[in-house]
Scaffold this motif. Structure first.
Motif: not given
Ligand code: ADP
Length: 383
Positions: A181-186, A203-209
């Motif tokens: 989440i942190v990496g791909f948000s940047e 990717t962020i969505q997957n990580s959140c799930e």
């Protein structure tokens, strides 16, 4: 101390060949006790009574009989009834013989011309025997307690170890999606390319799930541990549940090129009264495990009805589970892989949640599996 036998008759075995002495002794004892009296006048009869395991409180014996003497009688008594006090009643036997008898385990010896001492000697012997019995019982109870403590300590250590393993797995399981989440948000902030942006958001969505799944598992296991699992039964259509399960898992299956096969629902299984969210979660946990441990082939699931019970199965063509792990994998935190070399990750909570939910629905869960031959998980719930 009041020492007369309190409960029931005094059970006496007397080895003596003189009828007169037997009568005298019986009369003395009858004056002091309620009596259950057995007398024998030879070795064979004496041994027969001892062997018969007749309950006794005290054994009395003359010193010299034609075919047996007191040391031999005492040895026989110790062999068959080691806890019953033995008192020798004799004419003058001399100090040396008397001391030998005491050394050998007799509790007393009484001279026949001092029979007045008999009842106090018996009372003392009974007291000592009772104290020994209480001590032996206390020692036995202590032994048992020690054993239980040892087992409890072992369990506590094992559970402590499992919790540490769980915490270290968990920090890994949480950190991985968090890093995503942190990496791909940047990257998202810095990118102007809409195609890349969409990829990053996914990717962020997957990580959140993934995070959501972990948090839900932790909440579920806490509720289970606090005995706070509530069942909320309603009338449900199984097709709705299956469709929902398929919809949330389909994408994961496509990503891994493993086939998700749902068998057709038989007509007599279409409607049931159950807790839909628990049933959904049991199926989701089992099917996503199937996918996780399968790299090629399929995960198949279905249901059939028999004798008022719905029997579900989830079968996969994955790595399988060694037989010795079957009983433990339903316990929380337990995984077939242990240590830092885990290939598949996970929290070790999914199956224990599934088992608790199946049991909350009054059902059972079990599996058939062999390494390399895939796994089939079964669970049944009454309808
Ligand atoms: P997790 O999958 O998060 O580790 P579970 O409680 O769901 O936790 O499963 C416990 C363990 O049981 C897994 O780590 C794995 O070793 C084994 N297991 C469960 N389902 C399967 C399966 N379908 N195939 C092979 N192994 C499995």
């Amino acid at each position: 101390m009041e020492t007369k036998k309190q409960n029931g008759a005094l059970r006496v075995l007397y080895l003596e060949d003189s009828k007169l002495d037997v009568e005298l002794l019986r009369t003395i004892l009858e004056e002091a006790y309620q009596l259950d009296f057995t007398s024998v006048d030879n070795r064979q009869a004496f041994e027969a009574v001892l062997q018969s395991k007749k309950p006794l409180d005290v054994i009395l014996s003359d010193y010299n009989l034609p075919d047996v003497d007191a040391p031999t009688a005492l040895a026989l008594a110790k062999k068959y009834c080691p806890d019953i006090p033995f008192i020798c009643i004799s004419g003058t036997i001399g100090e040396e013989k008397a001391v030998d008898l005491l050394k050998q385990g007799a509790v007393d010896y009484i001279l026949k011309d001092r029979m007045a001492r008999l009842t106090s000697s018996i009372d003392r012997a009974l007291n000592e025997a009772e104290e020994k019995r209480i001590l032996a019982e206390a020692q036995e109870a202590l032994k048992q307690q020690n054993k239980e403590l040892r087992i409890a300590k072992q369990k506590a250590e094992e559970s402590d170890h499992l919790k540490s393993v769980f915490l270290s797995n968990m920090s890994h399981e949480v950190r991985t999606p968090m890093n995503g989440i942190v990496g791909f948000s940047e990257l998202l902030i810095r990118s102007d390319d809409p195609i890349k942006q969409e990829k990053y958001v996914r990717t962020i969505q997957n990580s959140c799930e993934q995070l959501m799944h972990i948090i839900n598992s932790i909440v579920d296991i806490s509720l289970i541990e606090a005995d706070q699992v509530h069942v909320n039964k309603t009338e449900v259509e199984l097709e709705h549940i299956f469709n929902y399960v398929n919809s949330i898992l389909q994408e994961d299956f496509e990503r891994k090129s493993v086939h998700l096969k749902q068998l057709e629902i038989p007509e007599n299984c279409c409607e049931l009264t159950t807790d839909a969210s628990k049933l959904t979660q049991i199926l989701t946990n089992l099917i996503s495990n199937g996918l996780k441990f399968t790299s090629q082939g399929f995960v198949e699931y279905g249901v059939r009805r028999q004798n008022g019970t719905l029997h579900f199965h989830v079968r996969d063509t994955g790595i399988g589970i060694p037989e010795e792990k079957h009983p433990v994998i339903f316990e929380r935190f337990r995984q077939v892989e242990e240590g830092n070399t885990r290939k598949y990750g996970g929290s070790g909570l999914g199956l224990s949640i599934a088992k608790s939910f199946v049991e909350a629905l009054e059902g059972q869960i079990w599996l058939q599996s062999k390494p390399g031959e895939g796994s089939t998980f079964f669970f049944s719930i009454p309808v």
